[in-house]
Write a protein that holds these residues in place. Structure first.
Motif, mmCIF file in Angstrom:
data_model
loop_
_atom_site.group_PDB
_atom_site.id
_atom_site.type_symbol
_atom_site.label_atom_id
_atom_site.label_comp_id
_atom_site.label_asym_id
_atom_site.label_seq_id
_atom_site.Cartn_x
_atom_site.Cartn_y
_atom_site.Cartn_z
ATOM 1 N N ARG A 56 0.810 -1.221 0.000
ATOM 2 C CA ARG A 56 0.000 0.000 0.000
ATOM 3 C C ARG A 56 0.849 1.280 0.000
ATOM 4 O O ARG A 56 0.321 2.372 0.094
ATOM 5 N N LYS A 57 2.168 1.135 -0.099
ATOM 6 C CA LYS A 57 3.037 2.311 -0.153
ATOM 7 C C LYS A 57 3.431 2.647 -1.590
ATOM 8 O O LYS A 57 3.476 3.808 -1.962
ATOM 9 N N ASN A 58 3.762 1.626 -2.341
ATOM 10 C CA ASN A 58 4.262 1.840 -3.702
ATOM 11 C C ASN A 58 3.137 1.794 -4.717
ATOM 12 O O ASN A 58 2.235 0.976 -4.621
ATOM 13 N N LYS A 59 3.247 2.686 -5.699
ATOM 14 C CA LYS A 59 2.245 2.740 -6.752
ATOM 15 C C LYS A 59 2.867 2.359 -8.097
ATOM 16 O O LYS A 59 4.038 2.619 -8.346
ATOM 17 N N GLU A 60 2.025 1.763 -8.926
ATOM 18 C CA GLU A 60 2.415 1.446 -10.290
ATOM 19 C C GLU A 60 1.726 2.425 -11.229
ATOM 20 O O GLU A 60 0.591 2.834 -10.993
ATOM 21 N N ILE A 61 2.417 2.763 -12.294
ATOM 22 C CA ILE A 61 1.875 3.671 -13.302
ATOM 23 C C ILE A 61 1.316 2.813 -14.435
ATOM 24 O O ILE A 61 2.014 1.955 -14.973
ATOM 25 N N HIS A 62 0.072 3.064 -14.783
ATOM 26 C CA HIS A 62 -0.591 2.346 -15.874
ATOM 27 C C HIS A 62 -1.072 3.353 -16.908
ATOM 28 O O HIS A 62 -1.623 4.398 -16.546
ATOM 29 N N LEU A 63 -0.899 3.022 -18.179
ATOM 30 C CA LEU A 63 -1.500 3.834 -19.226
ATOM 31 C C LEU A 63 -2.997 3.554 -19.274
ATOM 32 O O LEU A 63 -3.422 2.409 -19.148
#
Length: 129
Positions: A56-63
């Motif tokens: 819940r800390k790290n985010k992923e970038i999605h197109l």
């Protein structure tokens, strides 16, 4: 901005979701710079940020769908132009170019290591894209 362009470039180059922290490390962008670019892209509906599975800390970038369309219109033709420009060089020219870039990166890495307070865990040459 250049950062917005290269964030999109990195996402297309990767071909899948990109953890935000990893993008910063791989492309040597400060987190604040990436955050600013992502806010712009998110506001425009080009990317979405999703928490990494199990974290819940790290985010992923999605197109998004809009982001994929933008990538097809701008980023992919740019990448194709890069491939074509390299392919149009003779074998000798390609070897000379790659040799010069490798020497440049090695010299840059040495120079950066001499800056007081700068520490890099990884070798810069592993991040040539």
């Amino acid at each position: 901005s250049d950062t917005v362009f290269y964030v999109l470039y990195a996402l297309v180059d990767r071909g899948s979701a990109y953890p935000q922290r990893e993008l910063c490390e791989d492309w040597f962008y400060p987190p604040q710079t990436v955050n600013s670019a992502l806010k712009t892209l998110e506001t425009q509906g080009v990317v979405e940020l999703v928490f990494s599975p199990g974290n819940r800390k790290n985010k992923e970038i999605h197109l998004t769908d809009k982001g994929r369309m933008l990538a097809k219109e701008i980023i992919e033709p740019f990448m194709e132009a890069e491939r074509n420009a390299f392919s149009d060089l003779s074998e000798e020219e390609r070897k000379a170019l790659l040799g010069a870039v490798q020497k440049y990166i090695a010299n840059l890495h040495t120079g950066i290591q001499m800056i007081p307070g700068v520490r890099r865990k990884e070798n810069l040459s592993s991040h040539v894209h």
